[in-house]
Design a protein around this motif. Structure first.
Motif, PDB file in Angstrom:
ATOM      1  N   GLU A 204       2.214  -3.726 -17.082  1.00 51.20           N
ATOM      2  CA  GLU A 204       2.039  -4.607 -16.175  1.00 51.20           C
ATOM      3  C   GLU A 204       0.747  -4.894 -15.278  1.00 51.20           C
ATOM      4  N   THR A 205      -0.344  -5.703 -15.589  1.00 47.31           N
ATOM      5  CA  THR A 205      -1.280  -5.772 -15.666  1.00 47.31           C
ATOM      6  C   THR A 205      -2.135  -6.236 -13.908  1.00 47.31           C
ATOM      7  N   VAL A 206      -2.463  -5.703 -13.412  1.00 43.58           N
ATOM      8  CA  VAL A 206      -3.028  -6.577 -12.483  1.00 43.58           C
ATOM      9  C   VAL A 206      -5.065  -5.775 -11.562  1.00 43.58           C
ATOM     10  N   THR A 207      -5.042  -7.124 -11.601  1.00 37.23           N
ATOM     11  CA  THR A 207      -6.527  -7.798 -11.125  1.00 37.23           C
ATOM     12  C   THR A 207      -6.981  -6.736 -10.201  1.00 37.23           C
ATOM     13  N   ALA A 208      -8.176  -6.590 -10.077  1.00 31.22           N
ATOM     14  CA  ALA A 208      -8.315  -5.404  -8.948  1.00 31.22           C
ATOM     15  C   ALA A 208      -9.612  -5.914  -8.670  1.00 31.22           C
ATOM     16  N   VAL A 209     -10.029  -6.600  -7.344  1.00 32.26           N
ATOM     17  CA  VAL A 209     -11.561  -7.802  -7.444  1.00 32.26           C
ATOM     18  C   VAL A 209     -11.750  -7.321  -6.307  1.00 32.26           C
ATOM     19  N   PRO A 210     -13.310  -6.838  -6.278  1.00 27.77           N
ATOM     20  CA  PRO A 210     -13.632  -5.875  -5.439  1.00 27.77           C
ATOM     21  C   PRO A 210     -14.243  -6.706  -4.193  1.00 27.77           C
ATOM     22  N   TYR A 211     -14.374  -6.757  -2.502  1.00 25.87           N
ATOM     23  CA  TYR A 211     -15.080  -7.755  -1.853  1.00 25.87           C
ATOM     24  C   TYR A 211     -15.779  -6.262  -1.131  1.00 25.87           C
ATOM     25  N   ASP A 212     -17.412  -6.444  -1.043  1.00 20.54           N
ATOM     26  CA  ASP A 212     -17.997  -5.410  -0.576  1.00 20.54           C
ATOM     27  C   ASP A 212     -18.741  -6.603   1.486  1.00 20.54           C
ATOM     28  N   LEU A 226     -19.328  -1.026   1.675  1.00 16.45           N
ATOM     29  CA  LEU A 226     -17.647  -0.296   1.906  1.00 16.45           C
ATOM     30  C   LEU A 226     -17.039  -0.995   0.825  1.00 16.45           C
ATOM     31  N   ARG A 227     -16.803  -0.803  -0.492  1.00 17.76           N
ATOM     32  CA  ARG A 227     -15.740  -2.064  -1.380  1.00 17.76           C
ATOM     33  C   ARG A 227     -14.809  -1.518  -1.250  1.00 17.76           C
ATOM     34  N   LEU A 228     -14.079  -2.593  -0.844  1.00 13.69           N
ATOM     35  CA  LEU A 228     -12.996  -2.874  -0.936  1.00 13.69           C
ATOM     36  C   LEU A 228     -11.874  -3.613  -1.906  1.00 13.69           C
ATOM     37  N   TRP A 229     -10.493  -3.252  -3.003  1.00 11.59           N
ATOM     38  CA  TRP A 229     -10.652  -3.278  -3.268  1.00 11.59           C
ATOM     39  C   TRP A 229      -9.327  -4.416  -3.035  1.00 11.59           C
ATOM     40  N   SER A 230      -8.856  -5.831  -3.534  1.00 13.19           N
ATOM     41  CA  SER A 230      -7.830  -6.805  -3.475  1.00 13.19           C
ATOM     42  C   SER A 230      -6.842  -7.205  -4.344  1.00 13.19           C
ATOM     43  N   ALA A 231      -5.711  -6.581  -4.679  1.00 13.97           N
ATOM     44  CA  ALA A 231      -4.989  -7.021  -6.115  1.00 13.97           C
ATOM     45  C   ALA A 231      -4.366  -8.395  -6.039  1.00 13.97           C
ATOM     46  N   GLU A 232      -4.672  -9.330  -6.945  1.00  9.57           N
ATOM     47  CA  GLU A 232      -4.660 -10.189  -7.717  1.00  9.57           C
ATOM     48  C   GLU A 232      -3.858 -10.826  -9.068  1.00  9.57           C
ATOM     49  N   PRO A 233      -3.314 -11.842  -9.505  1.00  7.83           N
ATOM     50  CA  PRO A 233      -2.685 -11.284 -10.370  1.00  7.83           C
ATOM     51  C   PRO A 233      -3.678 -12.067 -11.649  1.00  7.83           C
ATOM     52  N   SER A 234      -3.418 -10.956 -13.203  1.00  8.62           N
ATOM     53  CA  SER A 234      -4.144 -10.567 -14.018  1.00  8.62           C
ATOM     54  C   SER A 234      -4.454 -11.675 -15.372  1.00  8.62           C
ATOM     55  N   GLN A 235      -5.406 -12.671 -15.516  1.00  9.59           N
ATOM     56  CA  GLN A 235      -4.770 -13.279 -16.891  1.00  9.59           C
ATOM     57  C   GLN A 235      -4.749 -12.650 -18.033  1.00  9.59           C
ATOM     58  N   PHE A 236      -4.505 -11.319 -17.986  1.00  8.95           N
ATOM     59  CA  PHE A 236      -4.284 -10.604 -19.249  1.00  8.95           C
ATOM     60  C   PHE A 236      -2.971 -10.292 -19.372  1.00  8.95           C
TER      61      PHE A 236
END
Length: 798
Positions: A204-212, A226-236
């Motif tokens: 199961e693949t999850v996309t981690a999108v960075p917010y700086d 400070l890099r914060l990661w948000s979990a979003e659905p993956s295209q893959f």
């Protein structure tokens, strides 16, 4: 943009009109906040880019601080302060008819942390940037924080903490730098002429999108990240299963700080969060490193990764996986790099707080990581066998995997090159008791780094009048070098300075009293002792001891017409974890007691109890400068360090506490005459726990005052159902008072009597207060971070 007042005003008005397409006369305070925040972020963008370029060009070793929490508080005021433009902005807004303080009030505290762990991380980021050290934070961008606390009929009620409802002006989404993180699936092993190859399939693949977010150094043009990661659905994602279910489960990873883990789904989600954080963070660090380096063999000489408590410990097997599976390294080389890259801070002596994960949850969710942890454990246990042949008990106790669980603290120690405690007594307890077996095996790994706080937020920003008064007396050298606060010591006997310090404290108390009146309708006496205990609600922190003492005072005032006390306002602020039933009962008890005492005409002029709802950083910045007494009363040996004790000290409050955590070092700094200590020592507590012999019931029977207050929990003294506080009563007598509340009660009462006597002598009290301020420079996070930089991370100024 911020060069002069007039230049600022022009830019501000232009920016507002561009953002909102209407005239300034129609503006609202939230719009003004967003406009100013946007201007600040744009203003720092060049220095932010320049900082990153400078670090790359100089090939500087960089630190990445992984933490499940970053309790930042409001950022507008601190950013303006650190940029050195606060006065220009304040003057410019004033001419436009706008109060900067009202604009700052529009900012919601970021819901990225809960307590001391997260606030320490925030202070560390501030110090890293202010010391021009190349160090960045790595965390999760939670959509909701822990919770917003409401008190209804005395009970804690949790509401969603929707801090992102109106967006976050400080963040920049970097979707192009997203990372794929994999869960579940199967591991396929291929055998060739070279090393074994491991392929993660059906995952199961999850996309981690960075917010700086920019971390702005104090007047030095250094902007870390400070890099914060948000979990979003993956295209893959493979096309299978319920798409909406997948979307919900994916987004849940970064939905809440500390999801409820009282059921298996919650436990899986917590473990997902932890792996999501380290996998996204490490993949990004390795990717960035390889842009400027041809190979990873020197990685540990260019990168330091620090794990703040056990939540990010999966960084160890994940870095091994990246080095071996994605970059073809052999085990020995990967292990050398990993263990020389990663360092670990332990934050607790409570064995129940040391994370353990059942294999039954861990292995299916993280199959390749489990294989690596299993191999780490196998190799490590072989080494133990070589040293302790035949000592199965020792090996069993030290193993990473045993009895169906993975012990994360053990993995952290084995897989890092440095293990530090956060106060001298805490580190000593780790070495001598909690982690003695590991200390015997790895004596050079263990070290102490006493916590610290950033004086920029907790003194200069939170208490500007005190900061100004200090600078008038000793100059402003202390701002860059907080240890120079010690130059205040001669002023502890200076009548003029004492009067100024008194006036600053009085105005802070007056401001807080007005705030309490506005929030609760309760009038408090600003001349009374403001006695404050604000921190997470936990049994070992012993808010209960404080409450029982207040009940004792109330009883004395009711029964003895000759008994008198210095007027006292007891102030509490705390959140209890949603599933922590006992702690929530303590909150109910505090509020029930407050209602009884505050309405009693016989005692209301001498005794008040205030529970501050939804305690958070922005409230702390008002409460701490107003405090006279800092309650730090944890059971000795249980509090790793504490940082609230340092904040109060820096603002001139005098500590009333046990010899626990950093209280011990505060005692060393200020001397026994300038702190009020009581209770069992850590050695005595540990001896009771080791040998037994404590019988709480004896204290209940032999101390009439104590007997009375305990009985009042269940005898109808409070207008609540008879069983309301039975859990608390039972914890003391049936369960034998695990945290020695009854044992320490008598010495706590006597310590309070000494506080009252000292406070009545205003001159003597001010002397104690000023000595505490003068000695607080030792507890600046600048000192702490410089020690980490020199002794653990090996980083230098950029």
């Amino acid at each position: 943009m911020f060069s002069t007042k007039d230049a600022f005003k022009q830019q501000f008005l232009e920016k507002y009109e561009i953002m909102y397409g209407k005239s300034f006369e129609e503006s609202t305070l939230p719009e003004l906040y967003n406009t100013l925040g946007q201007m600040v972020r744009e203003y720092v963008s060049h220095a932010w880019i320049e900082t990153n370029e400078r670090n790359r060009a100089n090939h500087k070793k960089q630190t990445y601080y992984f933490s499940i929490e970053f309790l930042l508080g409001r950022l507008l005021g601190s950013n303006l302060l650190n940029l050195g433009v606060q006065d220009v902005v304040e003057a410019g807004l004033k001419e436009l008819g706008v109060d900067l303080r009202e604009v700052e009030e529009q900012e919601v505290d970021a819901g990225l942390g809960n307590g001391g762990l997260g606030r320490l991380a925030a202070c560390f980021l501030d110090s890293l940037a202010s010391l021009s050290l190349p160090g960045h934070g790595v965390g999760i961008r939670y959509k909701h924080g822990l919770f917003d606390q409401r008190i209804i009929d005395g009970y804690q009620v949790e509401l969603p903490e929707q801090w992102l409802r109106n967006g976050n002006v400080w963040e920049i989404r970097k979707a192009s730098q997203s990372i794929e993180v994999k869960f579940g699936g199967d591991i396929q092993v291929s055998y060739g002429n070279g090393p074994l190859m491991f392929h993660h399939i059906n995952a199961e693949t999850v996309t981690a999108v960075p917010y700086d977010m920019p971390v702005i150094g104090y007047e030095n043009k250094t902007i870390n990240t400070l890099r914060l990661w948000s979990a979003e659905p993956s295209q893959f994602r493979p096309d299978k299963g319920d798409v909406m279910k997948y979307k919900r489960e994916t987004e849940a990873i970064s939905e809440f700080l500390y999801p409820d883990d009282s059921h298996i789904e919650g436990k899986i989600l917590r473990l997902k969060q932890q792996y999501f954080l380290v996998s996204a963070g490490l993949k990004n660090i390795v990717r960035t490193y390889l842009k400027n380096n041809d190979h990873l063999s020197d990685f540990h000489n260019k990168v330091a990764i620090h794990i703040n408590d056990t939540h990010p410990v999966l960084a160890i097997p994940e870095l091994m996986r990246i080095l071996m599976d994605e970059h073809g390294m052999g085990w020995e080389e990967a292990w050398h790099i990993t263990t020389n890259t990663i360092s670990y801070t332990n934050h607790t002596t409570l064995s129940e707080a040391l994370e353990k994960w059942p294999i039954s949850i861990f292995k299916p969710l993280l199959p390749r990581i489990y294989m690596i942890v299993e191999e780490i454990n196998e190799r490590y246990c072989r080494g133990l066998w070589d040293k302790y042949t035949g000592d199965w008990k020792r090996i069993e106790e030290m193993a990473i995997i045993a009895h169906g669980v993975i012990k994360m603290a053990h993995l952290a120690i084995v897989g890092s090159h440095s293990v530090n405690g956060v106060a001298k007594i805490h580190t000593d307890i780790l070495k001598e008791r909690e982690m003695k077996l590991f200390y015997d095996y790895y004596p050079t790994k263990f070290n102490n780094k006493t916590n610290g706080i950033t004086h920029r937020r907790w003194l200069i920003k939170a208490n500007p009048e005190l900061a100004r008064t200090i600078s008038e007396a000793i100059g402003d050298k202390w701002i860059a070098k907080p240890e120079h606060l010690s130059a205040l010591l001669p002023f502890a006997n200076d009548a003029g300075f004492k009067q100024k310090a008194y006036e600053v404290k009085y105005q802070n108390k007056l401001a807080f009293a007005r705030q309490i009146k506005q929030l609760t309708g309760i009038a408090i006496d600003e001349h009374s002792i403001f006695d404050v205990q604000v921190k997470r609600l936990h049994a070992y922190k012993r808010q209960l001891l404080n409450i029982l003492h207040i009940m004792y005072l109330y009883n004395r005032l009711q029964e003895d017409s000759n008994f008198s006390i210095t007027p006292h306002t007891f102030i509490f602020g705390a959140k209890a974890s949603p599933g922590y039933y006992y702690a929530k009962k303590i909150i109910k008890l505090i509020n029930t007691l407050a209602a009884k005492i505050n309405d009693d005409p016989k005692t209301k002029d001498l005794l008040k109890v205030i529970f501050v709802e939804n305690y958070r950083v922005s409230l702390a910045e008002t409460i701490i400068p107003a405090a006279d007494v800092s309650e730090q009363i944890s059971t000795a040996s249980k509090e790793a360090s504490g940082t609230g004790n340092m904040k109060f000290m820096m603002n001139g409050a005098v500590t009333l506490g046990t010899m626990d955590g950093a209280n011990v070092e505060i005692h060393e700094e200020v001397g026994p005459g300038n702190i009020f200590t009581f209770g069992l020592t850590a050695e005595q507590v540990l001896a009771y726990q080791r040998n037994g012999g404590y019988r709480a019931i004896e204290y209940y029977h032999h101390d009439q005052s104590l007997n009375q207050v305990i009985n009042q929990l269940i005898n109808g003294f409070f207008p609540v159902p008879a069983h309301e506080f039975e859990t608390i009563y039972d914890s003391l007598l049936v369960q034998n008072d695990e945290y020695f509340v009854l044992k320490d009660f008598g010495t706590y009462v006597r310590a309070h009597e000494k506080v009252g006597e000292a406070y009545r002598n205003r001159d003597q009290w001010l002397e104690k207060s000023i000595i505490n301020i003068a000695k607080s420079g030792r507890f600046s996070s600048d000192r702490t971070i410089q020690e980490y930089a020199d002794e653990i991370w090996g980083i230098t100024r950029s």
